[in-house]
Write a protein that holds these residues in place. Sequence first.
Motif, PDB file in Angstrom:
ATOM      1  N   HIS A   1       1.033  -1.843  -0.533  1.00 24.36           N
ATOM      2  CA  HIS A   1       0.193  -0.033  -0.375  1.00 24.36           C
ATOM      3  C   HIS A   1       0.882   1.207  -0.158  1.00 24.36           C
TER       4      HIS A   1
ATOM      5  N   GLU B   1       1.724   1.570  -2.859  1.00 19.09           N
ATOM      6  CA  GLU B   1       0.827   2.208  -4.385  1.00 19.09           C
ATOM      7  C   GLU B   1       0.352   4.121  -4.442  1.00 19.09           C
TER       8      GLU B   1
ATOM      9  N   ALA C   1       1.731  -3.826  -5.939  1.00 20.91           N
ATOM     10  CA  ALA C   1       1.415  -2.306  -5.839  1.00 20.91           C
ATOM     11  C   ALA C   1       1.302  -2.035  -7.669  1.00 20.91           C
TER      12      ALA C   1
ATOM     13  N   ASN D   1      -1.837  -4.169  -7.993  1.00 18.71           N
ATOM     14  CA  ASN D   1      -3.418  -3.791  -7.972  1.00 18.71           C
ATOM     15  C   ASN D   1      -3.892  -2.783  -8.408  1.00 18.71           C
ATOM     16  N   LEU D   2      -3.148  -1.791  -8.142  1.00 16.82           N
ATOM     17  CA  LEU D   2      -3.566  -0.634  -9.296  1.00 16.82           C
ATOM     18  C   LEU D   2      -4.350  -0.480 -11.088  1.00 16.82           C
TER      19      LEU D   2
ATOM     20  N   ARG E   1      -7.892  -1.664  -8.515  1.00 16.04           N
ATOM     21  CA  ARG E   1      -8.236  -0.290  -8.091  1.00 16.04           C
ATOM     22  C   ARG E   1      -9.083   0.027  -9.213  1.00 16.04           C
TER      23      ARG E   1
END
Length: 322
Positions: free
Chosen positions: A63, A66, A185, A188-189, A193
Amino acid sequence: MLTVAGLVTGRVLQTRALHLLSRWASPALTCTTGSRVRTVSGVGGANGAGGWYGSLSDAAPVHLCENFLVGVHQVSGLPWWLSIAVATVSIRTCITLPLAAYQLIIISKVEALQAEISDLARRLRYEVSVRGRERGWTDNQSRVQFKKNLRRLVSQLYIRDNCHPFKASLLVWVQLPLWVSLSLALRNLSLDRPALQGELAAGGALWFSDLTVPDSTWILPVCLGLANLLIVEVFSLQRAGASGFQRLVLNGFRGFSVLMIPIAASVPSSMALYWFCSSLVGFSHNLLLRSPTVHRTLRLPTQRSDTPYRDLLSAFINKYWK
């Protein structure tokens, strides 16, 4: 051998990390709508994976990475592909470059001790031989005593010069978690997200215009593989008279570089772009640390050549063009 050992450790750990990342980087189920590939809700994402991978992708360092990536993008106002490149250069320059310089200092000190260690071992072998005859030791007992005392004396030398070889591996233990965290990260992005997926989908350039899907042209993955092969080949040029083990390790690195191509082709382009930029920055830092000016600045005890770049170029030409 110290440099080879450190590189072996780093590559082995990175191979395992790549396997884990590639296993979960792309959704398990996708559907095609027009020219875009969209993730089916709730399938294959980090949230759907759960378990240890869900915990890893939801970890605080991930995180933090990110937030760093989003911060670079917002502050710079650059498109996402360039923000990823800038973030990669920034992190590797501010964190891993100083550690690489420290690693070089430790390795140079250890290499400078080799002559003293060889002389110490020779004298110790004679002393143990004399004492062994006096006390009636067997050859095995003499060998055990020699190794035991040599380890103690060498450890004292490392303490004296503050250069224990383990310190040279510090770069690996910082760089690998950082690499994994940034990779996760970006994954995930790119996939989990929704608020940023649209920006990343339109934040690419040239042939990789959509950073949330794999590079279907394979240009980025192939460039990554070639960059890693170049790093391996340049490293091999510095190992004159390599042993059988070192040649085996180098061949393993070559195989790893080729293996990264299909892995990079199966992950979002944002991850492949980061890996490619990271390899290029690492290669440039490696060349920078060979500069005589840098060696003088770091006050390294050993200096192999005053013309390292010319020597590398000559060795490369002699090996591949003659």
